[in-house]
Design an enzyme around this catalytic site. Structure first.
Site, PDB file in Angstrom:
ATOM      1  N   HIS A 220       0.813  -1.217   0.000  1.00  0.00           N
ATOM      2  CA  HIS A 220       0.000   0.000   0.000  1.00  0.00           C
ATOM      3  C   HIS A 220       0.848   1.270   0.000  1.00  0.00           C
ATOM      4  O   HIS A 220       0.392   2.320  -0.471  1.00  0.00           O
ATOM      5  CB  HIS A 220      -0.927   0.010   1.212  1.00  0.00           C
ATOM      6  CG  HIS A 220      -1.974  -1.060   1.160  1.00  0.00           C
ATOM      7  ND1 HIS A 220      -2.799  -1.355   2.225  1.00  0.00           N
ATOM      8  CD2 HIS A 220      -2.327  -1.932   0.175  1.00  0.00           C
ATOM      9  CE1 HIS A 220      -3.611  -2.338   1.904  1.00  0.00           C
ATOM     10  NE2 HIS A 220      -3.330  -2.717   0.665  1.00  0.00           N
TER      11      HIS A 220
ATOM     12  N   PHE B  58      -1.342  -8.205   4.899  1.00  0.00           N
ATOM     13  CA  PHE B  58       0.028  -7.687   4.808  1.00  0.00           C
ATOM     14  C   PHE B  58       0.150  -6.335   4.096  1.00  0.00           C
ATOM     15  O   PHE B  58       1.155  -6.066   3.430  1.00  0.00           O
ATOM     16  CB  PHE B  58       0.947  -8.716   4.124  1.00  0.00           C
ATOM     17  CG  PHE B  58       0.696 -10.126   4.558  1.00  0.00           C
ATOM     18  CD1 PHE B  58       0.693 -10.466   5.902  1.00  0.00           C
ATOM     19  CD2 PHE B  58       0.437 -11.127   3.638  1.00  0.00           C
ATOM     20  CE1 PHE B  58       0.448 -11.766   6.316  1.00  0.00           C
ATOM     21  CE2 PHE B  58       0.186 -12.431   4.033  1.00  0.00           C
ATOM     22  CZ  PHE B  58       0.193 -12.750   5.387  1.00  0.00           C
ATOM     23  N   CYS B  59      -0.855  -5.472   4.260  1.00  0.00           N
ATOM     24  CA  CYS B  59      -0.833  -4.153   3.601  1.00  0.00           C
ATOM     25  C   CYS B  59      -0.585  -4.288   2.097  1.00  0.00           C
ATOM     26  O   CYS B  59       0.064  -3.444   1.483  1.00  0.00           O
ATOM     27  CB  CYS B  59       0.213  -3.236   4.232  1.00  0.00           C
ATOM     28  SG  CYS B  59      -0.192  -2.730   5.900  1.00  0.00           S
ATOM     29  N   ALA B  60      -1.090  -5.370   1.547  1.00  0.00           N
ATOM     30  CA  ALA B  60      -1.015  -5.598   0.091  1.00  0.00           C
ATOM     31  C   ALA B  60      -2.312  -6.291  -0.312  1.00  0.00           C
ATOM     32  O   ALA B  60      -2.314  -7.358  -0.927  1.00  0.00           O
ATOM     33  CB  ALA B  60       0.194  -6.449  -0.256  1.00  0.00           C
TER      34      ALA B  60
END
Length: 468
Positions: free
Chosen positions: A144, A390-392
């Site tokens: 992100h 995982f911020c993805a």
């Protein structure tokens, strides 16, 4: 060709690589890190040495970094413009740290090294200095920090590629269709924070430049594991974080071309960024901003954080990346071989099993919600991993799009309307990881899959925790 871009090297080559580097992977010692002797309680009774396997989120501090910071701490002083001895010493330390980072990244002579708070801060800084009308190209597979900061720019999100060659071809097609006269920027990761796979950075940079675009490399997951050269990769900027480079003291780096940085207003307006400030007769103020890296470093710098990054850069270079990469490949091979023996486990990948990668591996387990599994690893085995997206989110959703889920299971994350609950488990390691930690992890996975958890768990504020 550096290890960063060696698309033919795989974990299976680790023994040969270690021999070439003069390292026996079976006995090579990890670099000393803080916390290596910390013990944690188990819900089943007793204590065990903590296995820190969440390096992709924050790596432990190298002992060398901690010692360097402790030695400097009594001499801490204000940076720049101070007349006192400690201020002058701190200023010199700060600027020498800039030199050390530039050397670590093999920067070009005219490049600037700007100190920030993190990779996220670095990419937001770059987003803030984009020329008017700049087009941005970014793969949906990015963290992100790379997906979200581009504000009012015209952003083209590229679909997840399934091979490195497909990544290059996808970018080339997108760039061929862009406005050829305006500025453009490509943002790409060096190593995925979800799959650990290495991306073809040099080839992507060549494609960007062939179409008149610039490229920034998110090296947050790459720099701690592989040598990174601005000149060899031919990227325009590199961003990374200290807390993933064994220097968790709140600093990051944006290094690269100076022109866009010099032409834009300061990222933060304030002391340090300004060269002169004068009142005007109409009551306003005239400001002359610095043209050096100080232009975007307003306020009192985080000297400790900056020095810790420089210390980590020196420590990794002195240890030698050949040996570090070889040993990490040995650990990767050990983990992947162990997980391959468990039919219920599916490792997530974009580029396939033979893709070169760093020590970041994500997976799901049939019959388990990932939050539940991660909680059991921690509570029953003293192993710290990560679970979630995982911020993805776009990447993990792509990889898990067809996975069956158990929405009522302990710790299952809430799903958006119309979506199913998705999450995965990520194990990550690096230069400070001993063999015993990954061996315990593999053993724990096999035992949990075969026998189930020994303890009861409940959901508390969206997390799976041991029931008391």
């Amino acid at each position: 060709m550096s290890a960063t871009l060696n698309a033919t090297a795989t974990a299976a080559d680790s023994v040969a690589a270690c021999a070439d580097a003069g390292v026996d992977p079976a006995c090579a010692a990890p670099l000393p890190v803080l916390g290596r002797d910390v013990t944690v309680p188990l819900v089943t009774g007793g204590e065990v040495t903590y296995a820190a396997l969440d390096y992709a989120a924050s790596a432990p501090a190298l002992q060398r970094v901690w010692d360097d910071v402790a030695a400097y701490a009594p001499y801490y002083g204000s940076v720049h413009r101070g007349a006192g001895y400690l201020s002058q010493l701190s200023t010199d330390l700060f600027e020498q740290s800039r030199v050390a980072v530039a050397e670590f990244l093999d920067c070009r002579p005219a490049d600037q090294v700007v100190f920030t708070r993190s990779t996220t801060d670095s990419l937001n800084l770059l987003a803030a200095v984009l020329p008017a009308g700049c087009q941005v190209f970014v793969f949906e597979t990015e963290h992100h920090a790379s997906l979200l900061p581009w504000g009012d720019a015209q952003v083209t999100y590229l679909n997840a590629p399934r091979t490195p060659d497909q990544a290059v071809a996808t970018l080339e097609r997108a760039l061929a269709d862009r406005d050829p006269y305006g500025p453009a920027l490509v943002c790409v990761t060096g190593a995925s924070n979800v799959t650990g796979e290495l991306w073809p950075v040099k080839e992507l940079a060549a494609a960007a430049h062939a179409h008149g675009a610039r490229i920034v490399l998110d090296a947050a997951q790459l720099a701690p594991h592989h040598p990174v050269s601005v000149q060899e990769l031919d990227v325009d900027w590199i961003a990374f974080s200290g807390h993933k480079l064994y220097a968790p003291f709140g600093s990051g780096v944006l290094a690269g071309r100076a022109d866009w940085l010099q032409q834009a207003p300061p990222y933060l307006a304030g002391g340090g960024a300004s060269r002169t400030v004068a009142r005007r007769e109409d009551g306003g103020v005239d400001v002359e901003w610095h043209t050096t890296a100080a232009r975007h470093e307003a306020g009192s710098p985080n000297v400790i954080g900056v020095y810790s990054i420089a210390s980590a850069c020196r420590a990794l270079k002195e240890a030698g990346f050949e040996g570090l990469v070889a040993r990490e490949n040995h650990l990767i091979a050990k983990v992947r071989a162990g997980l391959a023996e468990v039919p219920a486990v599916r490792v997530l990948s974009l580029f396939g099993d033979d893709a070169p990668r760093v020590g970041v591996i994500s997976f799901v387990v049939d019959g388990w919600n990932s939050s539940h599994f991660a909680a059991a690893l921690s509570a029953e085995y003293g192993i710290g991993v990560r679970d979630g997206l995982f911020c993805a989110h776009p990447l993990v959703r792509t990889l898990l799009g067809s996975e069956p889920q158990e929405p009522g299971e302990c710790g299952a994350p809430e799903a958006a309307p119309g979506e199913r609950s998705l999450n995965a488990i990520r194990v990550s390691f690096g230069a400070g990881t001993p063999d015993e930690h990954v061996e315990r992890f593999v053993r724990a996975v096999k035992e949990l899959v075969a026998d189930g958890a020994k303890w009861q768990y409940r959901t508390e504020e969206g997390r799976c925790v041991p029931a008391v």
